[in-house]
Design an enzyme around this catalytic site. Sequence first.
Site, mmCIF file in Angstrom:
data_model
loop_
_atom_site.group_PDB
_atom_site.id
_atom_site.type_symbol
_atom_site.label_atom_id
_atom_site.label_comp_id
_atom_site.label_asym_id
_atom_site.label_seq_id
_atom_site.Cartn_x
_atom_site.Cartn_y
_atom_site.Cartn_z
ATOM 1 C CE LYS A 168 50.960 61.330 73.119
ATOM 2 N NZ LYS A 168 51.264 60.082 72.420
ATOM 3 C CE LYS A 187 59.444 63.414 76.698
ATOM 4 N NZ LYS A 187 58.767 62.199 76.243
ATOM 5 C CE LYS A 204 59.324 59.959 68.204
ATOM 6 N NZ LYS A 204 58.463 58.771 68.306
HETATM 7 P P1 AMP Z 1 58.606 58.460 71.900
HETATM 8 O O1 AMP Z 1 59.414 59.536 71.241
HETATM 9 O O2 AMP Z 1 57.715 58.993 72.956
HETATM 10 O O3 AMP Z 1 57.932 57.532 70.932
HETATM 11 O O4 AMP Z 1 59.661 57.575 72.693
HETATM 12 C C1 AMP Z 1 60.369 56.487 72.160
HETATM 13 C C2 AMP Z 1 61.414 56.029 73.156
HETATM 14 O O5 AMP Z 1 62.393 57.060 73.352
HETATM 15 C C3 AMP Z 1 60.852 55.712 74.548
HETATM 16 O O6 AMP Z 1 61.598 54.662 75.113
HETATM 17 C C4 AMP Z 1 61.093 56.990 75.298
HETATM 18 O O7 AMP Z 1 61.168 56.791 76.684
HETATM 19 C C5 AMP Z 1 62.442 57.432 74.733
HETATM 20 N N1 AMP Z 1 62.573 58.887 74.821
HETATM 21 C C6 AMP Z 1 61.773 59.813 74.231
HETATM 22 N N2 AMP Z 1 62.187 61.055 74.534
HETATM 23 C C7 AMP Z 1 63.280 60.921 75.345
HETATM 24 C C8 AMP Z 1 64.157 61.844 75.997
HETATM 25 N N3 AMP Z 1 64.008 63.141 75.855
HETATM 26 N N4 AMP Z 1 65.166 61.330 76.736
HETATM 27 C C9 AMP Z 1 65.333 59.997 76.874
HETATM 28 N N5 AMP Z 1 64.544 59.081 76.291
HETATM 29 C C10 AMP Z 1 63.534 59.525 75.527
#
Ligand code: AMP
Length: 345
Positions: free
Chosen positions: A130, A211, A214
């Site tokens: 980031k 991965k 968002k």
């Molecule tokens: P974030 O989108 O980074 O705010 O992630 C929110 C939650 O979703 C966290 O527990 C992440 O580890 C999980 N997460 C985000 N992207 C993935 C993905 N591609 N696969 C599995 N878990 C995810």
Amino acid sequence: MEALAEPNTVTNTAAKERPTVLSGIQSTGILHLGNYIGALSLWAANQSQYNNLFMVANLHTLTVPEAINPRELRQKSREVAALYIACGIDPDESIIFLQSDVPAHTYLAWILGCCTPVGWLERMTQYKVKAAAQETVGSGLLNYPALQAADILIYKANFVPVGDDQNQHLEITRDIAQRFNHLFGEYFPLPGTLNRTSGARVMGLDDPTQKMSKSIAAKKQGHAIALLDTPAVIKKAIMGAVTDAGGDILFESASVGVKNLLVLYEVLSGQSRPAIEANFAGKGYGALKRELVDLVVTTLEPIQAKFNELMSDDQQLDELLSTGATRASVIANQTVADVRKLVGV
Ligand code: AMP
Ligand code: TRP
């Protein structure tokens, strides 16, 4: 006063028997199938085994302030909370709240930040990625893990269910807790990480080496499936997913793209791997994709209906979040009171 003593004791005893779970998602961007599979569905499935706290990490969203539109952030935070409930988090069973509504988190984050060597923070992969993308890096982005540690430790959480990209933040949380305990006396239990055995890292449909995220989803169609996508958009994304030139449907030997589709199918259908392989034997990737489209659409339909219902009643959602914050504050304020004594302020 006497009359209250007994029911309170009973509640506290019950609370002690169940381990505490806390998790959260930042209120940025659009929640996608990776968030659902890696995090939300796991939270919902195990609710009855734990004392649960699920927060919307809206203060973590501020770590990149250039990206903030205050009105959007406010709206997005409520939407994420509504999605928690729509995905099956029961507000009676679990405490749902906005991180910013429990100011004790930031109080504890300051104290934990003071116990956190800068070198540990600089080594965080998420920070490096980031920070590299920013012209100006705020100190909040560096200190992000101290706030996350505070979110978890303030409830003395035993487990944190997350996708595997968060494992490093959980490791540093344990390191920070240990350093605090070493400096001020054994106080915080060390939280464990709960990852799915299958589905802890959902990959991008357009590029299965990345991965599902968002930030990429905001720039590229066909990368992710948002939880609020229409059936037509879902169909387009899955039918266009990158696979390979083969055709066999076997978990062991599948290429990354096919494996990603198979894992999505596995988690959403709840079927065993042998059953899935038998179902698709000799049918090819087209059949897998078509069945996956149906599965994703039928999984998301009730979630979208519930989400729309919740978003149509502002007052109900506000009351729910306010109750959640009050319940969370009782626990969080007690921890801060203990910590103040321990550190001498
Ligand atoms: P974030 O989108 O980074 O705010 O992630 C929110 C939650 O979703 C966290 O527990 C992440 O580890 C999980 N997460 C985000 N992207 C993935 C993905 N591609 N696969 C599995 N878990 C995810
Ligand atoms: N850092 C997490 C993410 O980006 C969000 C988060 C903030 C979190 N505080 C937390 C996750 C506490 C688990 C526990 O996904």
